[in-house]
Design a protein around this motif. Sequence first.
Motif, short mmCIF file in Angstrom:
data_model
loop_
_atom_site.label_atom_id
_atom_site.label_comp_id
_atom_site.label_asym_id
_atom_site.label_seq_id
_atom_site.Cartn_x
_atom_site.Cartn_y
_atom_site.Cartn_z
N VAL A 299 -6.60 -2.12 6.95
CA VAL A 299 -5.51 -1.24 6.56
C VAL A 299 -6.02 0.19 6.60
O VAL A 299 -7.06 0.51 6.03
CB VAL A 299 -5.00 -1.58 5.14
N VAL A 300 -5.29 1.07 7.29
CA VAL A 300 -5.63 2.48 7.37
C VAL A 300 -4.51 3.25 6.67
O VAL A 300 -3.35 3.14 7.04
CB VAL A 300 -5.77 2.96 8.83
N VAL A 301 -4.90 4.00 5.63
CA VAL A 301 -3.95 4.81 4.87
C VAL A 301 -4.24 6.27 5.18
O VAL A 301 -5.37 6.72 5.04
CB VAL A 301 -4.08 4.54 3.36
N TYR B 184 0.83 -1.21 0.00
CA TYR B 184 0.00 0.00 0.00
C TYR B 184 0.86 1.26 0.00
O TYR B 184 0.52 2.25 -0.62
CB TYR B 184 -0.94 0.02 1.21
N LEU B 185 1.98 1.21 0.70
CA LEU B 185 2.86 2.37 0.77
C LEU B 185 3.51 2.64 -0.59
O LEU B 185 3.61 3.78 -1.02
CB LEU B 185 3.93 2.13 1.83
N GLU B 186 3.92 1.58 -1.29
CA GLU B 186 4.54 1.75 -2.60
C GLU B 186 3.55 2.29 -3.63
O GLU B 186 3.87 3.14 -4.43
CB GLU B 186 5.12 0.42 -3.09
N ARG B 187 2.35 1.76 -3.57
CA ARG B 187 1.33 2.19 -4.54
C ARG B 187 0.67 3.50 -4.13
O ARG B 187 0.14 4.23 -4.96
CB ARG B 187 0.23 1.13 -4.65
N GLY B 188 0.72 3.78 -2.85
CA GLY B 188 -0.07 4.87 -2.30
C GLY B 188 0.24 6.24 -2.83
O GLY B 188 -0.67 7.01 -3.09
N GLY C 209 -4.82 14.90 4.09
CA GLY C 209 -5.73 15.22 5.18
C GLY C 209 -6.82 14.19 5.39
O GLY C 209 -7.46 14.17 6.42
N GLU C 210 -7.02 13.31 4.43
CA GLU C 210 -8.06 12.28 4.55
C GLU C 210 -7.46 11.00 5.10
O GLU C 210 -6.26 10.79 5.08
CB GLU C 210 -8.68 11.98 3.18
N GLN C 211 -8.35 10.16 5.58
CA GLN C 211 -7.95 8.85 6.06
C GLN C 211 -8.83 7.82 5.38
O GLN C 211 -10.03 8.00 5.29
CB GLN C 211 -8.11 8.78 7.58
N GLU C 212 -8.24 6.77 4.89
CA GLU C 212 -8.99 5.77 4.15
C GLU C 212 -8.82 4.42 4.82
O GLU C 212 -7.71 3.99 5.10
CB GLU C 212 -8.45 5.72 2.71
N ASP C 213 -9.93 3.75 5.11
CA ASP C 213 -9.90 2.42 5.70
C ASP C 213 -10.14 1.39 4.61
O ASP C 213 -11.07 1.52 3.82
CB ASP C 213 -10.98 2.27 6.78
#
Length: 142
Positions: A85-87, A54-58, A67-71
């Motif tokens: 996973v919380v991004v 997720y970090l690589e693709r994020g 500012g947003e949070q995505e679950d």
Amino acid sequence: MTVRQGGFSLMEALISLLVLSVGLLGLGQLQAGLWKSAGQLYAESEAYLLSATYLERGLSAGAPEPGEQEDRSARGASGYTEFGVVVQVEQLGWLTEMDVASHWQDTSGANTVRLGTGVYQPAISDSRWLLDSDCNCGSARH
């Protein structure tokens, strides 16, 4: 005349059997503990790989706006563990920070793996603006 008999008495055999059974029960508990630890380590490595993915693709296409949070929800490679996973993305000037937290529940309780990164993204496209105005980097000194 004395007669010598060879072999074990019933009491010796029962004590030997008791010692052997206690030792085998201890080995069984050790094996169960090893299986539990191996399962926890496997789930932790899956969570780490999931967070790294997720970090690589994020920071490319799939990241939420700053500012947003995505679950998100994801299943591990083995299919047995469900990960949440919380991004989260934050914009701090020219620095974009992204944090990914993978969490899951198993017999040991709630577990979390967190990964984060920062990416420098200047708002200007011409790198000459980044040079100090007093630099005179291209001029020859006499």
